[in-house]
Design a protein around this motif. Structure first.
Motif: not given
Lengths: 401, 105
Positions: A23, A37, A77, A79, A116, A120
């Motif tokens: 992430i 997350i 992922l 962000l 979010t 996530g």
């Protein structure tokens, strides 16, 4: 002892030893959301990395591209807050092109923090299921890339742990693998010795130029890469610390000189230049050990060897860190954080060769899935700051590549 | 000189060296063999610290692993602790955490 290891075959052909979802926050303003997350998956290999700055930086983009497409990474992922300068579409495109699942969540476009985080968590859950199906593959020692660093050094580091890791490097390189040593700021005073070991005269000249730049850079900063703890541990000067650090490189010829994000094109021993090019602009080159570990990983290290005398406890996101403890008193105090007790050498309980072999065997075990102490304790440190580099020169890599 | 001229609690890394390294903590007053001569340790020396194996003049290069690690800022007697009080880098200074020797940024 395992000779062949089992890992993960990526769509780009690279072979990883871990199957991590990263992430990546692209500005500090998205850090909290990224962390929240990851908390939903504390027992999984879900690691947070990121870049805190709002201003764009070419080095940071290249580092994030290298890290998000590292062979130990299965999915990423991203962000974003939404207004920062980081090139999120470029990063996402690079990751997608490598065949890895990737998603970008922009907090300002997703209804804020809570929404979010929820999105996530859902995406990471799906990604974990998806990458669980990645093809398993055999990995030979010749396919391994191993980085080496020392941190929290004292005067035992250069007598036990660093020479032992150097022996492990010699064994790895004899099997065809690649080893990367770095901390050019902690090689000040060793420039002549390194030039003598360069595979070609042209490479020797590149190494000397790199070290000239290093001395200039730190002289401008006014502070060498030597800390009060190093001094309390018996290290008086930067060149004394350097000689000990240099022992990590072992005895192989130096095959090439690379910069953060460059991957060794062949097996052999590589020196990583971590000092920015041009006039000093962004402060100290590496503000702590994890900044260097991140660069070793961006150069493709599957595993990082970390020697410590005072007793560093850190690990890293993405690649396992093997802790080799140089000081026998420190080992007795911090054994739960240490993978190898190389201080035995000082007390006559083991030889350098024996510990070197133990470190090499552990590299292979960890590459076959065994957890290091720092991994088991949940250490996933990561830091990335501003730098700037010119591409490496044509004499820096072996001709065969 | 060879390693048999040294107490087993000391490491003499290279025959070129003018210092040896403490391999096991030495309390003040401990008597150790340094380069064939027994000396009394003036202050407690933690593991990793250096002891002069012969008298070293001010401004002389200190060798460890057979390689230069800086120059002395004061004369050093045989058996004396060699550290920041009498040895400095030939490249970039070393700082302390606090007091007069701290880095001011």
């Amino acid at each position: 002892m395992t000779q062949t290891m089992t890992g993960y075959l990526r769509n780009d052909g690279r072979k990883g030893i871990r199957n991590v979802v990263v992430i990546a926050y692209l500005v500090e303003c998205a850090h909290h959301v990224a962390r929240e997350i990851s908390f939903a998956y504390r027992d999984k290999d879900v690691h947070v990395i990121g870049f805190p700055g709002c201003y764009p930086n070419g080095y940071a983009l290249r580092m994030m591209e290298s890290l998000c497409t590292h062979q130990n990474v299965g999915a990423a992922l991203l962000l974003s807050l939404g207004c920062e300068g980081f090139n999120r579409t470029g990063l996402a495109a690079t990751i997608a092109k490598s065949g890895r699942p990737v998603e970008t969540l922009v907090i300002q476009q997703n209804g804020g923090t809570a929404k979010t985080i929820a999105a996530g968590i859902e995406w990471v859950g799906q990604a974990l299921e998806q990458i669980d199906g990645v093809t398993r593959t055999e990995i030979e020692p010749s396919e391994l890339v191993v980085g080496t660093i020392c941190g929290g050094s004292d005067a035992t580091s250069g007598i036990t742990a660093n020479p032992a890791m150097g022996r492990a490097f010699d064994l790895l390189i004899a099997d065809g693998g690649a080893g990367i040593f770095e901390e050019t700021g902690e090689l000040i005073g060793c420039e002549g010795y390194m030039a003598d070991r360069a595979a070609t005269p042209e490479l020797a000249a590149e190494i000397e130029a790199c070290m000239d730049k290093t001395v200039r850079y730190y002289a401008t900063m006014g502070h060498a890469s030597i800390s009060p703890g190093n001094s309390e541990g018996g290290l008086t000067t930067i060149e004394e610390k350097s000689l000990g650090a240099y022992a990590k490189s072992g005895a192989s010829d130096i095959a090439g000189l690379i910069k953060p994000g460059d991957r060794p094109p062949t097996g052999g021993l590589y020196l990583l230049d971590v000092i920015p090019d041009g006039e000093p602009r962004f402060g100290f080159p590496n503000i702590n050990d994890n900044a260097e570990i991140a660069e070793l990983i961006a150069c493709g290290s599957h595993v990082v060897l970390f020697s410590t005398g005072r007793g560093s406890v850190v690990g890293s996101a993405i690649a396992p860190v093997i802790k080799v403890c140089a000081n026998p008193e420190t080992y007795r105090n911090l054994a739960d954080d240490m993978d190898v007790d190389s201080g035995r050498i000082l007390e006559g309980r083991a030889t350098l060769d024996e510990v070197g072999q133990e470190v090499y065997d552990l590299i292979k075990n960890v590459s076959n899935g065994a957890q290091t102490k720092s991994e088991a304790l949940g250490h996933r440190e990561f830091i990335l700051t501003y730098k700037s580099f010119e591409p490496i020169g044509p004499s820096c890599l072996p001709m065969a590549s | 000189m060879s390693s048999s001229d040294f107490d087993p609690r000391l490491v003499y890394l290279s025959p070129k060296d003018n210092i040896c390294v403490v391999a096991q903590r030495l309390e003040a007053g401990a008597r150790v063999l340094v380069a064939g001569e027994t000396i009394e340790v003036a202050s407690t020396l933690p593991i990793g610290h250096k002891i002069a194996v012969r008298a070293i003049a001010k401004g002389e290069t200190v060798l460890k692993y057979g390689a230069p690690i800086g120059s002395t800022t004061a004369p050093v007697a045989r058996g004396e602790h060699v550290h920041t009080q009498n040895l400095q880098s030939d490249y970039i200074p070393t700082y302390e955490r606090d007091g007069d020797g701290a880095f001011q940024g």
